[in-house]
Design a protein around this motif. Structure first.
Motif, mmCIF file in Angstrom:
data_model
loop_
_atom_site.group_PDB
_atom_site.id
_atom_site.type_symbol
_atom_site.label_atom_id
_atom_site.label_comp_id
_atom_site.label_asym_id
_atom_site.label_seq_id
_atom_site.Cartn_x
_atom_site.Cartn_y
_atom_site.Cartn_z
ATOM 1 N N ILE A 1 -7.264 -5.317 -2.349
ATOM 2 C CA ILE A 1 -5.817 -5.137 -2.462
ATOM 3 C C ILE A 1 -5.586 -3.639 -2.628
ATOM 4 O O ILE A 1 -6.109 -3.030 -3.567
ATOM 5 N N SER A 2 -4.838 -3.047 -1.715
ATOM 6 C CA SER A 2 -4.592 -1.614 -1.762
ATOM 7 C C SER A 2 -3.104 -1.359 -1.961
ATOM 8 O O SER A 2 -2.284 -1.628 -1.083
ATOM 9 N N ASP A 3 -2.762 -0.865 -3.154
ATOM 10 C CA ASP A 3 -1.375 -0.540 -3.487
ATOM 11 C C ASP A 3 -1.104 0.886 -3.015
ATOM 12 O O ASP A 3 -1.595 1.845 -3.594
ATOM 13 N N GLU A 4 -0.288 1.011 -1.962
ATOM 14 C CA GLU A 4 -0.060 2.307 -1.322
ATOM 15 C C GLU A 4 1.390 2.753 -1.439
ATOM 16 O O GLU A 4 1.924 3.435 -0.564
ATOM 17 N N ILE A 5 2.033 2.390 -2.561
ATOM 18 C CA ILE A 5 3.447 2.699 -2.766
ATOM 19 C C ILE A 5 3.711 4.201 -2.772
ATOM 20 O O ILE A 5 4.810 4.649 -2.428
ATOM 21 N N TYR A 6 2.718 5.012 -3.145
ATOM 22 C CA TYR A 6 2.904 6.463 -3.162
ATOM 23 C C TYR A 6 2.332 7.131 -1.912
ATOM 24 O O TYR A 6 2.162 8.353 -1.886
ATOM 25 N N GLY A 7 2.056 6.353 -0.882
ATOM 26 C CA GLY A 7 1.412 6.887 0.310
ATOM 27 C C GLY A 7 2.168 8.021 0.984
ATOM 28 O O GLY A 7 1.558 8.920 1.575
ATOM 29 N N ASP A 8 3.477 8.008 0.925
ATOM 30 C CA ASP A 8 4.265 9.075 1.555
ATOM 31 C C ASP A 8 4.348 10.321 0.695
ATOM 32 O O ASP A 8 4.828 11.361 1.159
#
Length: 389
Positions: free
Chosen positions: A202-209
């Motif tokens: 599971i990869s939480d990428e909410i801050y990816g931008d």
């Protein structure tokens, strides 16, 4: 009279309260507090996004959507991932629109974990990860990381905690609370570890931008052979200043999305249509606004990093998200003591590092998702606090 202490669900009773809230409860009773604690953009949602919602309401868009969300939004998300990361998802059955990424974390855990399954969670990390695992009866296995390695998790760290019960791994980079990112080769090493042990990731990428300089976010499922074993979580809260809209999404293979949607349809039914309309506008026309906000975060990042290091608090330079994680152990205070005394004496709110795991001892989290004036004022107060210890 009923004894509620004996009638509440055991899993709920054993779930700890968020380590963040106590300090904000205290701060809410005080005046002249500068908060570096809230992980929320201080920007208002860009006007074009708000306007799309208003226009949708005027046209009468007030009904339920599909459980999985508006098709137009799902299609826009999959197009974005193909364009930006060269990873293809089917908008019909590999995307689920959720009520914030928090719901997506919960759904992912409930969809894949059975009671007594184990999930590896590198720490420091977002406070809800372990709690969501506990609430489904699974066991969250904390994987401590080291400050000298910028709190980056490595396969060697993970290998120490693998057992026959380990079913999944949850990672979140760029990281809350440390601002750490993982480079391509570092992520590839994690991917190889997951393949070796046949783990779901599971990869939480909410801050990816929110990455800075020349660094670009790397979507975990875009790594070789990772799409089939990955659940990607993302949303609109941080990059588009849309925290209150509560809009997130999950990307995963069809069986996983079907399972998550099965829970979602009984609990949430669907994300609000107004938020979904706004999310569609964000993807279509929100990039220029997002880039302006990211540039401003970058300016604040450099200011707060220079401020903490100049006053003698060790910290590595954050490369993503909008947090910094200074080491306050040289003061002789614990993380909780430092945060509480700083709040009471100087009216600056930060979060003790232990709220994000035991390896956060001796650290505090400060958010730079606030104005330059607030950051400068808080730094001056923190310096005064340190000078008078």
């Amino acid at each position: 009279m009923i004894d509620w202490n004996k009638n509440l669900a055991t899993t709920v009773q054993h779930t700890k309260q968020s380590g963040i809230r106590r300090f904000f409860d205290i701060a809410s009773t005080m005046e002249d507090v500068i908060s570096l604690g809230i992980g929320e953009p201080d920007f208002v949602t860009p006007w074009t996004i708000r306007e799309s919602c208003i226009y949708g309401l005027e046209r009468g868009y007030t009904a339920y959507t599909s459980n999985k969300g508006l098709y137009e939004l799902r299609h826009a998300i999959t197009h974005m991932y193909e364009r930006d990361f060269q990873v293809k998802y089917n908008p019909n059955d590999e995307v689920l629109i959720t009520v914030g990424v928090s719901e997506a974390v919960d759904l992912a855990m409930r969809a894949i974990l059975n009671p007594n399954d184990e999930i590896l969670i590198p720490e420091p990390c977002y406070v809800s990860y372990a709690a969501c695992a506990t609430l489904v009866g699974a066991k969250a296995i904390a994987v401590p990381t080291k400050s000298e390695n910028e709190f980056k998790v490595t396969p060697e760290d993970l290998e120490k905690h693998i057992t026959p019960k380990t079913k999944a791994l949850l990672i979140g980079y760029p990281n809350n609370p440390t601002g750490t990112i993982l480079e391509y080769d570092e992520l590839l090493a994690i991917a190889n570890f997951a393949q070796k042990h046949n783990l779901i990731v599971i990869s939480d990428e909410i801050y990816g931008d929110l990455t800075y300089g020349e660094r670009k976010h790397i979507c975990f499922s875009a790594l070789p052979d990772m799409k089939e074993r990955s659940i990607i979580l993302n949303g609109f809260s941080k990059a588009y200043a849309m925290t209150g809209w509560r809009l997130g999404y999950a990307l995963a293979p069809k069986p996983v999305i079907d399972a998550m949607n099965k829970i979602h349809q009984y609990t949430m039914i669907c994300a609000p249509i107004t938020a979904q309309i706004a999310g569609l506008e964000a993807i279509r026309n929100g990039q220029k606004h997002m880039k302006k906000m990211v540039a401003e975060y970058d300016r604040r990042r450099r200011l707060i990093y220079e401020g903490f290091t100049s006053m003698g608090l060790k910290c590595f330079e954050p490369k993503g998200a909008f947090y910094i994680f200074p080491d306050i152990s040289s003061t002789g205070l614990s993380s909780e003591e430092f945060a509480e005394q700083l709040l009471l004496r100087q009216h600056v709110a930060v979060v003790p590092g232990t709220a994000f795991g035991e390896c956060g001892k001796g650290f505090i989290r400060a958010s730079y998702a606030t104005s330059v004036d607030n950051i400068s004022g808080a730094l001056a107060r923190i310096k005064n606090f340190l000078d008078n210890l």
